[in-house]
Design an enzyme around this catalytic site. Structure first.
Site, PDB file in Angstrom:
ATOM      1  N   ILE A 208       0.611  -1.159  -0.462  1.00 51.98           N
ATOM      2  CA  ILE A 208       0.150   0.065  -0.283  1.00 51.98           C
ATOM      3  C   ILE A 208       0.709   1.283  -0.244  1.00 51.98           C
ATOM      4  O   ILE A 208       0.802   2.302  -0.564  1.00 51.98           O
ATOM      5  CB  ILE A 208      -0.710   0.101   1.268  1.00 51.98           C
ATOM      6  CG1 ILE A 208      -1.939  -0.934   0.932  1.00 51.98           C
ATOM      7  CG2 ILE A 208      -2.065   1.278   1.219  1.00 51.98           C
ATOM      8  CD1 ILE A 208      -2.291  -1.378   2.066  1.00 51.98           C
TER       9      ILE A 208
ATOM     10  N   TYR B 194      -2.395  -7.827  17.823  1.00 54.26           N
ATOM     11  CA  TYR B 194      -3.064  -6.199  16.873  1.00 54.26           C
ATOM     12  C   TYR B 194      -3.570  -4.655  17.413  1.00 54.26           C
ATOM     13  O   TYR B 194      -3.001  -4.058  16.625  1.00 54.26           O
ATOM     14  CB  TYR B 194      -2.885  -7.073  15.678  1.00 54.26           C
ATOM     15  CG  TYR B 194      -2.677  -6.494  14.600  1.00 54.26           C
ATOM     16  CD1 TYR B 194      -2.174  -6.297  13.854  1.00 54.26           C
ATOM     17  CD2 TYR B 194      -4.257  -6.485  13.454  1.00 54.26           C
ATOM     18  CE1 TYR B 194      -1.956  -5.096  12.601  1.00 54.26           C
ATOM     19  CE2 TYR B 194      -4.531  -5.874  12.440  1.00 54.26           C
ATOM     20  CZ  TYR B 194      -3.226  -5.556  12.171  1.00 54.26           C
ATOM     21  OH  TYR B 194      -3.315  -4.699  10.545  1.00 54.26           O
TER      22      TYR B 194
ATOM     23  N   LYS C 243      -3.521  -1.110  16.149  1.00 54.21           N
ATOM     24  CA  LYS C 243      -3.560  -0.350  15.078  1.00 54.21           C
ATOM     25  C   LYS C 243      -4.166   0.648  15.600  1.00 54.21           C
ATOM     26  O   LYS C 243      -4.587   1.309  15.571  1.00 54.21           O
ATOM     27  CB  LYS C 243      -4.879  -1.190  14.327  1.00 54.21           C
ATOM     28  CG  LYS C 243      -3.551  -2.241  13.214  1.00 54.21           C
ATOM     29  CD  LYS C 243      -2.188  -1.640  12.523  1.00 54.21           C
ATOM     30  CE  LYS C 243      -3.098  -0.741  11.406  1.00 54.21           C
ATOM     31  NZ  LYS C 243      -2.003  -0.663  10.488  1.00 54.21           N
TER      32      LYS C 243
END
Length: 273
Positions: free
Chosen positions: A18, A164, A168
């Protein structure tokens, strides 16, 4: 008029995936792109280096600077920002893309992996933003864009990969806090997240990754969406959690089929949406 022509864009983790797609899209606008990542020489399992990405972006129309940077190392981050400013005279746009992922439960997540995700995702985003902000304060087109999901405190987003998710959401908390902190200074701070899974090396290495890749969209949708966000006049929108498809729909796009890796497969929704 090309709004982003000559603007300097610093992208972490831009050698592939990305980050590279965003760099390629902004390269077509004539932006200066700083490709900051660890991969200086070819990786046995992952495509691309900072140098190959820089070559492709230069061919697309950018002035480029490839910088070796481990986002966990403060001295390397400081040096990378200094090199960018020395080369291009400042920084206008920061893309916090670098990320580490492990979709594992509590008992299956080693502390080494836990620490890596926190160092790269949360600490790295915070630190790189901190190092770039003095230069963004001098820009007339200042944006920070974090590749992180909308904040949602429902248990289902945490239960299968709590470590995780924490990291984020930590990146997203940086958006919430910094957008408010710098609101009066003409700096927009926003987040971008995909509606579907995106065909990246990270997805390919997940369990069932090969099938998941076929049900994903290409990285180009994130590049196009990021362009729409950072082209806007700073202050037009800040503290927002954007989703790629919604951004492009607002820009007038109605057909998204060209982004599908395999148009015959049903798209797989992303983990946080």
């Amino acid at each position: 008029m090309a709004i982003l022509k000559g603007k300097t864009v610093f992208i972490s983790g831009a050698s592939r995936g990305i980050g590279k797609a965003i760099g390629m899209r902004l390269a077509r606008e004539g932006s200066n792109i700083v490709i900051a990542a660890k991969t200086d020489t070819p990786h046995p399992k992952l495509p691309g280096t900072i140098h190959s990405a820089a070559e492709e972006m230069a061919a697309a129309g950018a002035q480029t600077l490839a910088v070796v940077m481990d986002i966990r190392q403060e001295e390397m981050v400081t040096a990378a920002v200094e090199q960018a400013v020395a080369r291009f005279g400042g920084i206008d746009i920061l893309i916090n893309n670098a990320s580490a992922i492990s979709l594992t439960g509590t008992l299956a997540t080693s502390m080494k992996r836990y620490d890596l995700m926190h160092q790269v995702n949360v600490r790295g985003t915070y630190m790189l933003s901190q190092k770039c902000l003095p230069h963004l304060q001098k820009s007339e087109h200042a944006h920070i864009l974090n590749l992180s999901p909308p904040l949602n405190m429902e248990a289902r987003w945490f239960q299968n990969h709590v470590a995780y998710t924490m990291t984020k959401f930590g990146m997203s908390m940086c958006v919430l806090g910094m957008a408010a902190e710098f609101a009066g200074q003409g700096i927009s701070v926003n987040a971008l997240w995909p509606k579907t899974t995106i065909a990246t090396a990270a997805v390919a290495h997940l369990p069932g990754g090969e099938e998941l890749m076929q049900c994903s969209r290409t990285t180009e949708i994130m590049g196009d969406a990021a362009f729409e966000i950072v082209r806007a006049t700073p202050g037009t929108h800040t503290g927002q959690f954007f989703v790629d498809e919604a951004v492009l729909r607002a820009a007038g796009m109605t057909d998204f089929s060209h982004y599908a890796v395999n148009p015959e497969k049903e798209l797989f929704p992303d983990f946080f949406l």
